[in-house]
Enzyme design. Structure first.
Site, mmCIF file in Angstrom:
data_model
loop_
_atom_site.group_PDB
_atom_site.id
_atom_site.type_symbol
_atom_site.label_atom_id
_atom_site.label_comp_id
_atom_site.label_asym_id
_atom_site.label_seq_id
_atom_site.Cartn_x
_atom_site.Cartn_y
_atom_site.Cartn_z
ATOM 1 N N THR A 131 0.831 -1.208 0.000
ATOM 2 C CA THR A 131 0.000 0.000 0.000
ATOM 3 C C THR A 131 0.867 1.260 0.000
ATOM 4 O O THR A 131 1.951 1.283 0.588
ATOM 5 C CB THR A 131 -0.915 0.037 1.239
ATOM 6 O OG1 THR A 131 -0.127 -0.161 2.419
ATOM 7 C CG2 THR A 131 -1.977 -1.033 1.165
ATOM 8 N N ASP A 177 4.920 -41.323 -2.523
ATOM 9 C CA ASP A 177 3.813 -41.800 -3.332
ATOM 10 C C ASP A 177 3.143 -40.581 -3.959
ATOM 11 O O ASP A 177 3.670 -39.462 -3.896
ATOM 12 C CB ASP A 177 2.842 -42.641 -2.503
ATOM 13 C CG ASP A 177 2.292 -41.878 -1.300
ATOM 14 O OD1 ASP A 177 2.433 -40.637 -1.248
ATOM 15 O OD2 ASP A 177 1.715 -42.529 -0.413
#
Length: 434
Positions: free
Chosen positions: A17, A389
């Site tokens: 900002t 896996d």
């Protein structure tokens, strides 16, 4: 219900900002003019010209004009997204009207800025009906100016208990014919006003940590397919504290954070990316100590641990206790106390290896991590096996997906990324998992 998202980014690291009008300056737009010139690693993913809290109420009309002038002139070249913040308040119709009028003016195609405006940030929202009021303002502005419906995204700042409760309703409301909340983009925490709204107090006057708010915002974003961003970290000199805050946030699934300075932008742009070098950690005194790589060894250099060896027997002193151990017992003790933070190259290599194994018909493979630890000059070889896996692969893919998202949407950072990781690693990281 599946909601059609209106934006492409999967991640936002930085929400920067800057005041839209500064009183007492020859050029009141100097702050946003400077921000519009940021490039590379110092440029945020989302830039927020702030016509609310960062700009004095008496300067906001001028601030809106400054947004138009600066974005019309420099917006095409700005590498991130541009989302001005306007005034709004759940309990104040005058502020909501003012916010509507500011958005209407900034989005007017005749003013030349809207082509470079990605959306608006709405502060101080309340319950879900208030979010719908803001959304209707967007609809009217798009209709009046002939803009495509939903082309302006809407981000909100969660600064009240009402807004926090609304997080649980966003997913159910998005996509209903009566609204266009699919335009939602960011959910941003505003801990300062949230603290005020909650009437919270601490002995020192410091803000509470509010880990529950950050968790709830991240959860709400995940459920609705949005992006969660943490609030400002006011101590701009505390770089380590800023990094620690971001690390805690990422464990909650919140990658983005508010940035108040270009230096914070740079730190926050780099922090979520995988590290260049892998690091071994040793658990000591309830915390983790980073080991130093020297000559192929991982060296502990501190006073919290000591290790000696005599005749094949070892004495390990750690956390105030002394243990006499065999070599195998020492190895097991150190394996329990060590962990490894993989580098970008490590993650890419592991994913490539698993992809090759899957292509060959294997569902799971063992990945080995090994190192030689050195404590007080005594060396011990460690080796850990981890089964990979499909679920492990998908989890490992998140930091790579982040990197790929950054690489796609921030071409101005390509050179910096190549400098950090090397061109070969960058090339492989952009290809793996696709």
């Amino acid at each position: 219900m599946s909601v059609q998202r209106k934006y492409e980014r999967e991640f936002v690291r930085t929400f920067f900002t800057s005041p839209t009008a500064v009183q007492g300056e020859d050029d009141s737009a100097k702050m946003i003019r400077s921000a519009a010139g940021l490039r590379g690693i110092q440029a945020p993913d989302v830039w927020v010209p702030d016509n609310e809290d960062a700009t004095a109420p008496s300067m906001r009309d001028e601030g809106a004009r400054n947004i138009i002038d600066v974005v019309a002139e420099h917006g095409a070249d700005f590498p991130g997204e541009i989302h001005p913040r306007v005034v709004w308040h759940r309990d104040d119709a005058e502020k909501r009207l003012a916010g509507f009028e500011y958005m209407r003016e900034i989005a007017d195609p005749e003013n030349g800025a809207v082509d470079h405006i990605d959306g608006f940030v709405i502060p101080e929202v309340g319950d879900i009906d208030d979010w719908k009021k803001a959304d209707e303002c967007f609809q009217m502005i798009e209709a009046e100016h002939g803009l495509e419906e939903g082309s302006l995204s809407m981000s909100v700042i969660v600064e009240s208990g009402e807004a926090e409760i609304a997080l649980n309703r966003v997913r159910d409301e998005m996509g209903k014919p009566s609204n266009t909340l699919e335009r939602m983009f960011l959910l941003v925490d505003g801990e300062v006003d949230y603290t005020k709204d909650m009437r919270a107090m601490t002995p020192t006057g410091e803000l509470p940590e509010w880990p529950e708010l950050r968790h709830n915002t991240s959860k709400g974003a995940s459920a609705a397919g949005l992006i969660a961003v943490d609030g400002p970290f006011d101590n701009i000199r505390d770089v380590e504290g800023y990094k620690e805050r971001m690390e805690a946030n990422r464990a909650k699934g919140m990658t983005g954070i508010w940035s108040l300075t270009p230096k914070q932008v740079e730190v926050a742009n780099k922090a979520p990316l995988p590290p260049k070098d892998g690091t071994w950690l040793l658990e000591v005194g309830g915390g983790e100590v980073e080991l130093v790589s020297e000559g192929g060894r991982e060296v502990y250099d501190g006073d919290g641990v000591s290790l000696s060896e005599s005749g094949g027997s070892y004495v390990l002193a750690i956390d105030g206790d002394e243990h006499e151990l065999t070599e195998d017992e020492l190895r097991e003790e150190l394996l329990d106390r060590t962990s490894y933070v993989p580098s970008m190259d490590d993650i890419v290599e592991s994913m490539e290896e698993f992809e090759a194994a899957k292509e060959a018909g294997k569902g799971a493979i063992a990945m080995t991590q090994s190192a030689t630890l050195s404590i007080d000059g005594v060396e011990i070889d460690l080796s850990k096996d981890r089964m990979w896996d499909e679920a492990t692969y998908q989890a490992a893919q998140t930091p790579i997906t982040l990197f790929q998202d950054v690489y796609e949407h921030r071409p101005d950072q390509h050179d910096a990324l190549a400098e950090i990781y090397g061109s070969d690693v960058v090339e492989r990281a952009t290809q793996v998992g696709n």
